[in-house]
Motif scaffolding. Sequence first.
Motif, PDB file in Angstrom:
ATOM      1  N   TYR A  56       0.941  -1.291   0.282  1.00 26.57           N
ATOM      2  CA  TYR A  56      -0.094   0.011  -0.018  1.00 26.57           C
ATOM      3  C   TYR A  56       0.715   1.081   0.076  1.00 26.57           C
ATOM      4  CZ  TYR A  56      -3.027  -3.581   1.687  1.00 26.57           C
ATOM      5  OH  TYR A  56      -3.861  -4.580   1.804  1.00 26.57           O
ATOM      6  N   LEU A  60      -0.552   5.656   0.032  1.00 22.98           N
ATOM      7  CA  LEU A  60      -0.618   6.170   1.391  1.00 22.98           C
ATOM      8  C   LEU A  60      -0.647   7.628   1.445  1.00 22.98           C
ATOM      9  CD1 LEU A  60       2.025   3.808   3.396  1.00 22.98           C
ATOM     10  CD2 LEU A  60      -0.622   4.003   3.755  1.00 22.98           C
ATOM     11  N   ARG A  63      -5.657  11.049   0.899  1.00 28.38           N
ATOM     12  CA  ARG A  63      -6.828  10.848   1.584  1.00 28.38           C
ATOM     13  C   ARG A  63      -7.902  10.410   0.428  1.00 28.38           C
ATOM     14  NH1 ARG A  63      -8.755  10.673   6.237  1.00 28.38           N
ATOM     15  NH2 ARG A  63     -10.996  10.750   6.465  1.00 28.38           N
ATOM     16  N   TRP A  64      -8.560   9.315   0.735  1.00 23.77           N
ATOM     17  CA  TRP A  64      -9.630   8.691  -0.129  1.00 23.77           C
ATOM     18  C   TRP A  64     -11.113   8.856   0.263  1.00 23.77           C
ATOM     19  CZ3 TRP A  64      -7.157   7.047  -4.495  1.00 23.77           C
ATOM     20  CH2 TRP A  64      -6.044   6.656  -4.353  1.00 23.77           C
ATOM     21  N   VAL A  67     -12.932   3.830  -0.769  1.00 20.39           N
ATOM     22  CA  VAL A  67     -12.116   2.553  -0.837  1.00 20.39           C
ATOM     23  C   VAL A  67     -13.368   1.364  -1.074  1.00 20.39           C
ATOM     24  CG1 VAL A  67     -10.654   0.927   0.406  1.00 20.39           C
ATOM     25  CG2 VAL A  67     -10.298   3.527   0.875  1.00 20.39           C
ATOM     26  N   LEU A  84      -5.015   1.787   5.613  1.00 25.97           N
ATOM     27  CA  LEU A  84      -5.505   2.875   4.921  1.00 25.97           C
ATOM     28  C   LEU A  84      -6.868   3.454   5.495  1.00 25.97           C
ATOM     29  CD1 LEU A  84      -5.392   1.351   1.420  1.00 25.97           C
ATOM     30  CD2 LEU A  84      -4.132   3.272   2.118  1.00 25.97           C
ATOM     31  N   ALA A  88      -9.627   7.097   4.656  1.00 22.84           N
ATOM     32  CA  ALA A  88     -10.928   6.806   3.961  1.00 22.84           C
ATOM     33  C   ALA A  88     -11.849   7.380   4.566  1.00 22.84           C
ATOM     34  CB  ALA A  88     -10.832   5.248   3.626  1.00 22.84           C
ATOM     35  N   TRP A  91     -15.994   3.243   3.226  1.00 21.43           N
ATOM     36  CA  TRP A  91     -15.429   1.909   2.932  1.00 21.43           C
ATOM     37  C   TRP A  91     -16.346   1.079   2.690  1.00 21.43           C
ATOM     38  CZ3 TRP A  91      -9.887   1.282   4.079  1.00 21.43           C
ATOM     39  CH2 TRP A  91      -9.135  -0.107   3.604  1.00 21.43           C
TER      40      TRP A  91
END
Length: 326
Positions: A56, A60, A63-64, A67, A84, A88, A91
């Motif tokens: 990952y 890294l 920011r997501w 996911v 992660l 996130a 998720w």
Amino acid sequence: MSKVLVLGGTSWLGGQIAGHAVMRGHDVTCLARGESGEAPTSATFVQGDRDDPTAYEKVLDQRWDMVIDVSRQPGHVRSAACVLGGAASHWTLVSTGSVYADQSGPLTEASPLLDPLDDEVAGPETYGEGKVACEEIVRSLPNHLVVRVGLIGGPGDRSDRLGYYVSRFALAGDEPVLVPDVATQPMQVIDVRDLAKWIAEAAEANVTGIVHGAGERTTVGDLVRLSAEAADFTGEQVLAGEDWLRERDVEEWMGPRSLPLWLPASHYGMGLMDDARSLERGLVRRPLAETLADTLTYERDQGLERQRKAGLSRDDELELIAQLKP
């Protein structure tokens, strides 16, 4: 535009999810080994083996917003959530109806589950227990969606299950085809395209909780009938009883030398998954006849006489029919 990380995204369902997210204008990254296919056009592909703790590192530094994980391995889900989870906003885990302890009758999202697998790696025989463990990991995250899916079908199906009957009817033409005598067995099939679209949109809408992703309720008899109609089949459907098939080592559900989609009564619940919650959250499903017609097009492209991962060879099938109708 949101930033979307699909853990997978190069195989069948994962690729469809990533593709729909791209079509909705999102910035999509797919992290995968890349051995099952290619990431959708316009998605960023990051090669990574999730058995490797450094997998990952390349994702890294951002920011997501979403996911989406399709893994069945608790170790993979655990490592991703640990590394992660804090980066996130939402998720999604794609899970399965196989998590339920009793699959003999109707299933709701509140039905009792199997015990979670106490291991990082799930084998075929512990698939359901492994997914329960994956769910437990994801449910510790603050903003999560768990989608328990039933049978998935449609173009590109690598299991060869749903396409078996429609392709066999097309191959046989006016010659006989062997069919398990289980016409009333409950069955649900969801088109991979509808499922993927809904998962991508549900994540975008910040849907949370646990929900089924299953097709409309039907029966094996109706599925076989629609398959024959899609293939313009004019031959005879030769019915074989369950005990007769088992005595001749014909397998249920999937795999080599099987009659796909035939299930023992202990697993009828896989065709009785409650869909009310998913429909309330926007799931839209196309007619099964449309899925079967598109599947037949895919099957013709692959070759109707190819060696399949699920089903009987034509020679084996004709030999069994000869035993039934000497």
